[in-house]
Design a protein around this motif. Structure first.
Motif, short mmCIF file in Angstrom:
data_model
loop_
_atom_site.label_atom_id
_atom_site.label_comp_id
_atom_site.label_asym_id
_atom_site.label_seq_id
_atom_site.Cartn_x
_atom_site.Cartn_y
_atom_site.Cartn_z
N ASP A 113 -43.44 -82.30 129.89
CA ASP A 113 -42.15 -81.92 129.33
C ASP A 113 -42.13 -83.00 128.35
O ASP A 113 -41.59 -84.15 128.62
N GLU A 119 -39.97 -83.30 125.72
CA GLU A 119 -38.51 -83.53 125.60
C GLU A 119 -38.20 -84.54 126.43
O GLU A 119 -37.59 -85.57 126.49
N GLU A 120 -38.40 -84.40 127.76
CA GLU A 120 -38.18 -85.22 128.95
C GLU A 120 -39.03 -86.73 128.73
O GLU A 120 -38.38 -87.67 128.90
N THR A 121 -40.42 -86.50 128.28
CA THR A 121 -40.91 -87.75 128.16
C THR A 121 -40.68 -88.58 126.87
O THR A 121 -40.45 -89.64 127.05
N ALA A 128 -37.15 -88.61 126.10
CA ALA A 128 -36.14 -89.22 126.38
C ALA A 128 -36.25 -90.55 127.24
O ALA A 128 -35.09 -91.17 127.46
#
Length: 239
Positions: free
Chosen positions: A164, A166-168, A170
Motif C-alpha cells: 500500500d 499511500e499507507e507506506t 504516511a
C-alpha cells in the motif's frame, strides 16, 4: 582574460589535477562506478589519510569527484560520465590495463543482507537498478538529492504486489531514498518503501534470512518470481 584563455586555463588545471600520480590512481579506482571512502582511496593511492584528503579536495574543486555523506562516512564517486569518458580515453592513449579494486566484504553477506530494515547487497542493488529501469522510481519533487518518489506506473506495480504505497508514504519516516550499499558501493532502496519490499520478499519467500546473521539468501522460487515479475536476471546464487 578572454574566453579562449579562460578555457585553456581550465584545461590546464584539470590536466594537472588528473596528472598527479596519487590523484590519478584515485580517479581510475572510481571508474567502475562504485563509491569509495577516503581511507580506501588513500590505500589505493599509497598515501596517508591526510594527504588523501588534500588530493580529494583538489579533485572536488575541479569537479572531477563528488562526495556523498552517509552517517559518519564520506563516499566519493566520479562527478559524472564525462569524467569517466575522459579517463577511459586517456587509458587508451597511454595503453595498459588496471587492476580492479575489490572491497573486503564477508562472502556470505555479499549476495544479500539486511541494512537496518531493508534489503542490501547484490540483490538489493539489483532490485533498485531494475525498478529505476522500469520507470517505477523517480527523483523526489522536494529536491532532496537522494530521495525517491514512486511514479504512477510504479504505484500500480507495487500495489499489485501488495504494498500500500499511500499507507507506506504516511509512516513517520522517510518514504524512499538511495542508501549507499557498503559492499556494492552503489545504492539500494532505503526508507519505508525499502522496508515494505523486504517484508514482501520474506513473506513471499523470495529470500530467507539466516537465524544468526543479517545474511539473506535468495531462493530458487524467488529468482523465478523476480524474473517473471520484474525481468530481473540475478547472478546471485540461490539457496
Amino acid at each position: 582574460m578572454n574566453a579562449e584563455e579562460h578555457a585553456d586555463a581550465g584545461v590546464s588545471r584539470i590536466a594537472a589535477a588528473i596528472g598527479e600520480p596519487a590523484r590519478s590512481r584515485m580517479l581510475y579506482c572510481l571508474v567502475d562506478g562504485h563509491a569509495r571512502t577516503s581511507t580506501e582511496l588513500a590505500m589505493v593511492a599509497d598515501v596517508s589519510p591526510s594527504t588523501a584528503s588534500v588530493h580529494l579536495n583538489r579533485l572536488k574543486a575541479e569537479h572531477l569527484v563528488k562526495v556523498h555523506v552517509q552517517g559518519k562516512h564520506r563516499y566519493y564517486n566520479l562527478e559524472g560520465p564525462n569524467v569517466a569518458s575522459v579517463l577511459e580515453a586517456l587509458s587508451v592513449l597511454a595503453g595498459g590495463s588496471r587492476d580492479q579494486f575489490v572491497p573486503n566484504t564477508p562472502s556470505r553477506l555479499l549476495a544479500g543482507r539486511t541494512c537496518y530494515d531493508h534489503m542490501a547487497g547484490a540483490i538489493g542493488v539489483s532490485l533498485h537498478d531494475r525498478f529505476k529501469e522500469l520507470g517505477w522510481l523517480s527523483t523526489d519533487s522536494t529536491g532532496v538529492e537522494d530521495a525517491y518518489d514512486v511514479t504512477l506506473e510504479g504505484t500500480r506495480a507495487f500495489e499489485a504486489l501488495g504494498i500500500d504505497v499511500e499507507e507506506t508514504r504516511a509512516l513517520r519516516r522517510r518514504f524512499a531514498y538511495a542508501c549507499l550499499d557498503w559492499s556494492e558501493r552503489r545504492p539500494h532502496i532505503g526508507g519505508a518503501l525499502g522496508a515494505a519490499l523486504l517484508k514482501l520478499a520474506l513473506k513471499r519467500k523470495w529470500v530467507v534470512q539466516d537465524l544468526d546473521s543479517r545474511a539473506l539468501g535468495v531462493t530458487s522460487f524467488g529468482r523465478r518470481e523476480m524474473l517473471a515479475l520484474f525481468g530481473l536476471h540475478s547472478n546471485v546464487t540461490s539457496v
